[in-house]
Scaffold this motif. Structure first.
Motif, PDB file in Angstrom:
ATOM      1  N   SER A  68       0.835  -1.203   0.000  1.00  0.00           N
ATOM      2  CA  SER A  68       0.000   0.000   0.000  1.00  0.00           C
ATOM      3  C   SER A  68       0.869   1.252   0.000  1.00  0.00           C
ATOM      4  N   PRO A  69       0.604   2.188  -0.902  1.00  0.00           N
ATOM      5  CA  PRO A  69       1.352   3.452  -0.904  1.00  0.00           C
ATOM      6  C   PRO A  69       0.808   4.464   0.103  1.00  0.00           C
ATOM      7  N   LEU A  70      -0.350   4.150   0.712  1.00  0.00           N
ATOM      8  CA  LEU A  70      -1.026   5.110   1.577  1.00  0.00           C
ATOM      9  C   LEU A  70      -1.572   4.424   2.826  1.00  0.00           C
ATOM     10  N   GLN A 112       0.570   2.171   5.327  1.00  0.00           N
ATOM     11  CA  GLN A 112       1.646   2.156   4.338  1.00  0.00           C
ATOM     12  C   GLN A 112       2.498   0.909   4.526  1.00  0.00           C
ATOM     13  N   GLY A 113       2.809   0.260   3.402  1.00  0.00           N
ATOM     14  CA  GLY A 113       3.675  -0.919   3.447  1.00  0.00           C
ATOM     15  C   GLY A 113       2.941  -2.222   3.630  1.00  0.00           C
ATOM     16  N   ASP A 114       1.648  -2.176   4.056  1.00  0.00           N
ATOM     17  CA  ASP A 114       0.882  -3.414   4.187  1.00  0.00           C
ATOM     18  C   ASP A 114       0.609  -4.002   2.817  1.00  0.00           C
ATOM     19  N   LEU A 115       0.417  -5.325   2.763  1.00  0.00           N
ATOM     20  CA  LEU A 115       0.117  -5.999   1.508  1.00  0.00           C
ATOM     21  C   LEU A 115      -1.220  -5.510   0.954  1.00  0.00           C
ATOM     22  N   LEU A 116      -1.226  -5.076  -0.277  1.00  0.00           N
ATOM     23  CA  LEU A 116      -2.424  -4.495  -0.890  1.00  0.00           C
ATOM     24  C   LEU A 116      -2.990  -5.380  -1.999  1.00  0.00           C
ATOM     25  N   LEU A 117      -2.125  -5.781  -2.949  1.00  0.00           N
ATOM     26  CA  LEU A 117      -2.553  -6.584  -4.092  1.00  0.00           C
ATOM     27  C   LEU A 117      -1.584  -7.724  -4.332  1.00  0.00           C
ATOM     28  N   THR A 118      -2.089  -8.796  -4.907  1.00  0.00           N
ATOM     29  CA  THR A 118      -1.225  -9.888  -5.367  1.00  0.00           C
ATOM     30  C   THR A 118      -1.481 -10.102  -6.847  1.00  0.00           C
ATOM     31  N   ILE A 119      -0.395 -10.379  -7.564  1.00  0.00           N
ATOM     32  CA  ILE A 119      -0.462 -10.559  -9.019  1.00  0.00           C
ATOM     33  C   ILE A 119      -0.036 -11.980  -9.343  1.00  0.00           C
ATOM     34  N   GLU A 120      -0.912 -12.739 -10.011  1.00  0.00           N
ATOM     35  CA  GLU A 120      -0.567 -14.104 -10.418  1.00  0.00           C
ATOM     36  C   GLU A 120      -0.180 -14.104 -11.883  1.00  0.00           C
TER      37      GLU A 120
END
Length: 650
Positions: free
Chosen positions: A506-508, A641-649
């Motif tokens: 996360s950027p925010l 900020q810094g928490d996992l936001l998205l995953t890309i497969e």
């Protein structure tokens, strides 16, 4: 008719013609929605015919869907509103547009939601839209009229033989009158188009101001003072106001009038109501204003000198704008009868000189805006010859401030003539250079000096004080991306690293939202790609990955980053925040900079955005979503900020 029925018919028509992307243009007649179809093979004709409310389908150069009188205008309007265009305008097609075009397409909608322009600017913008389509006719007919004026004035002064030239001059004047005499009709139709009324009805309301059916021997009376109403009283501004009222009445009537009689009852009632208001209220009010202005002018004339010249030269343009200048004709004629010339006309003619000077200043200051410069080039020759409408309605008035500085230029020219005194015209004729042959007693050089003073005064006042800041910025960035809400497509590259699953932090810090919650179709529909949105509680923006900055927008509100794995990420801070032109934003990176996860890349003043009426919701979108198997949301509700936001497969 219930609104849901109109919406259903509109939606089902689109579903059966291959969607909005298969329609190029849409108009309607009395009974049919007419669509220009791009690919006929995508049209489901049987499905169209089966729609409840569709009476039939006609295949011709345009696809015609018959829905009946009273219904067709509502269905057609709903269909064009769905795609954000007006009747007859070309549809935007997502599949054919760059991302720049897609975002430019939605700017108007987003601006309505988040940006609150002043009502004054909105009025000027509306006036511009009404008159700009008329500029080619203004220019062509104006030049012809200007030539007729010069020749006519030369005949009046005895320089040219009347028997030889008058018939030719008459032909030129007839051509000129096609636009200027009937200008109220054209304005009425264009205004109706702008306000969402029926153009033909707008034309009728414009024609009402000409009082064509009135018996001159038994004229209608001004209800305020009992004087006779005059054709054109109320001017073009009065016509625009009346058509605006027409649009309101017509729309309200269509909501309550049954479809079976809508085509008969709605236009009849709308014209009767607005036509009566126009004749008995709008035109008389303008008559009262004109009487007051004429009284003021007579008072100023009695004062005399340069002060009178300045006031008269400066006030004449507003009189032209409201169509009140016609009331001065009896004054001119009376002065000519008593003294052999009208000393009022040369002073008032300076108003056109101020317009010319202002237009030249605008040309120079806004020279990068090629479209605007072309408009000025067309209107200037006509203005020099004394036909002021193209400059007023097409150049200075829509911008607001230049109209005022042009008036100042007219005042300066008037002051020069008033200061010298005794400069008259032996007959009534157009202003500008065309009036020179009619100046009495060899005082043409004073008139010319005043005209040059008006040019120079209008130029200096406009160059120094008359350029609105937003218009100047628009011109300076003409052809660039800064003035529209655009997303520059980053150079697409294939993923540079093998991976099974890539992660985006996360950027925010803030509240996690779905893209569908964004009030912007480009993002909410996933048009730019899959992702997530964050309603930030802190203005610190950090990089969500290790990678390279692929783009930083000039307005600082959006940053593109390509991760080391090749994932392209767009961080768009707020909605329509491009309108702030960087105010409230601070960037700490530039294009091609190397960034690491958690590195501070931008800061935004969230309070300033909210105070200005902008949404702060920030989409984080994977713009090359198509390269991957799946983009999944890994966060819900609160996030830091810094928490996992998205995953890309992959």
């Amino acid at each position: 008719m219930a609104e849901e029925k109109i919406s259903r018919i509109s939606r089902e028509i689109y579903e059966n013609v291959g969607g909005t992307e298969n329609v190029n243009k849409l108009i309607h007649c009395m009974t049919r929605v007419r669509m220009t179809i791009i690919d006929d093979s995508k049209v489901n004709f049987e499905g169209l015919k089966a729609i409840d409310g569709v009476m039939g389908v006609v295949e011709d150069e345009t696809l015609q869907v018959v829905v009946g009188p009273g219904t067709v205008n509502k269905v057609a309007q709903k269909m064009v509103e769905t795609v954000g265009v007006r009747l007859g305008e070309t549809f935007p097609h997502a599949g054919e547009q760059s991302i720049d075009d897609l975002m430019a397409q939605t700017k108007a909608q987003a601006k309505e939601k988040y940006n609150k322009p002043s009502k004054f600017k909105a009025i000027l913008n509306t006036i511009s839209k009404i008159f700009v389509p008329l500029i080619p006719a203004f220019v062509g007919a104006g030049l012809i009229g200007g030539l007729a004026s010069v020749l006519g004035n030369l005949v009046t002064s005895g320089t040219l033989d009347a028997g030889t030239w008058m018939q030719f001059i008459t032909v030129l004047k007839i051509i000129q009158a096609g636009i200027f005499y009937y200008l109220a009709l054209y304005v009425g139709m264009n205004a109706a188009q702008e306000f969402g009324a029926t153009p033909a009805l707008g034309g009728v309301i414009g024609a009402v101001s000409l009082l064509t059916g009135m018996n001159p021997e038994a004229p209608l009376k001004n209800i305020f003072n009992g004087s006779a109403l005059a054709a054109g009283q109320g001017g073009i501004i009065g016509v625009i106001f009346a058509v605006w009222l027409l649009s309101i009445v017509e729309k309200q009537l269509r909501k309550v009038i049954p479809d079976a009689i809508d085509i008969i009852v709605t236009p009849t009632l709308a014209l009767l109501v607005i036509g009566t208001i126009e004749i008995f209220l709008i035109m008389p009010i303008a008559g009262v204003i004109s009487t007051s202005l004429v009284g003021a002018i007579n008072t100023v004339l009695q004062i005399g000198g340069g002060f009178s010249g300045f006031v008269l030269g400066a006030l004449f343009l507003p009189m032209v704008m409201f169509g009140l200048h016609q009331i001065l004709t009896p004054i001119h004629l009376e002065m000519i009868a008593k003294t052999g010339s009208t000393q009022l006309l040369p002073i008032l003619a300076m108003a056109g000189g101020g317009q010319v000077g202002a237009a030249i200043a605008l040309w120079i200051r806004l020279r990068k805006d090629k479209e605007f410069v072309a408009r000025v080039k067309g209107a200037l020759p006509v203005g020099i010859l004394g036909i002021g409408e193209p400059l007023i309605y097409g150049v200075t008035l829509p911008l607001g401030r230049p109209f005022v500085t042009a008036c100042i230029g007219g005042g300066i020219g008037g002051a020069i003539i008033g200061g010298f005194g005794h400069v008259g015209s032996i007959a009534i004729g157009p202003s500008g250079a065309a009036l020179l042959p009619l100046i009495a007693h060899g005082k043409w050089w004073v008139y010319l000096l005043g005209l040059l003073g008006a040019y120079i005064g209008g130029f200096i006042a406009t160059y120094a004080f008359g350029i609105p800041k937003d218009i100047k910025e628009k011109a300076d960035h003409y052809g660039e991306t800064v003035e529209v809400e655009t997303i520059q497509p980053t150079l697409h590259v294939a993923p540079t690293a093998e991976f099974e699953t890539a992660t985006i932090s996360s950027p925010l810090t803030g509240q996690v939202k779905t893209l569908s919650e964004i009030e912007d179709e480009v993002f909410s529909s996933g048009m730019l790609g899959d992702g997530i949105a964050i309603e930030p509680t802190s203005g610190q923006v950090v990089s969500p990955v290790d990678g390279t900055v692929s783009s930083v927008f000039p307005t600082k509100h959006a940053i593109g980053i390509t991760s080391d794995e090749g994932v392209e990420i767009l961080i768009h801070i707020g909605m329509d925040t491009v309108s702030l032109n960087g105010d409230g934003f601070e960037n700490f990176v530039q294009q091609n900079d190397r960034v690491t996860k958690g590195m501070l890349i931008a800061r935004v003043d969230l309070d300033k955005l909210k105070a200005a009426g902008f949404s702060t919701i920030t989409p984080v979108v994977i713009t090359n979503t198509g390269d991957y198997k799946k983009v999944s949301t890994a966060a819900h509700h609160e996030i830091k900020q810094g928490d996992l936001l998205l995953t890309i497969e992959r």
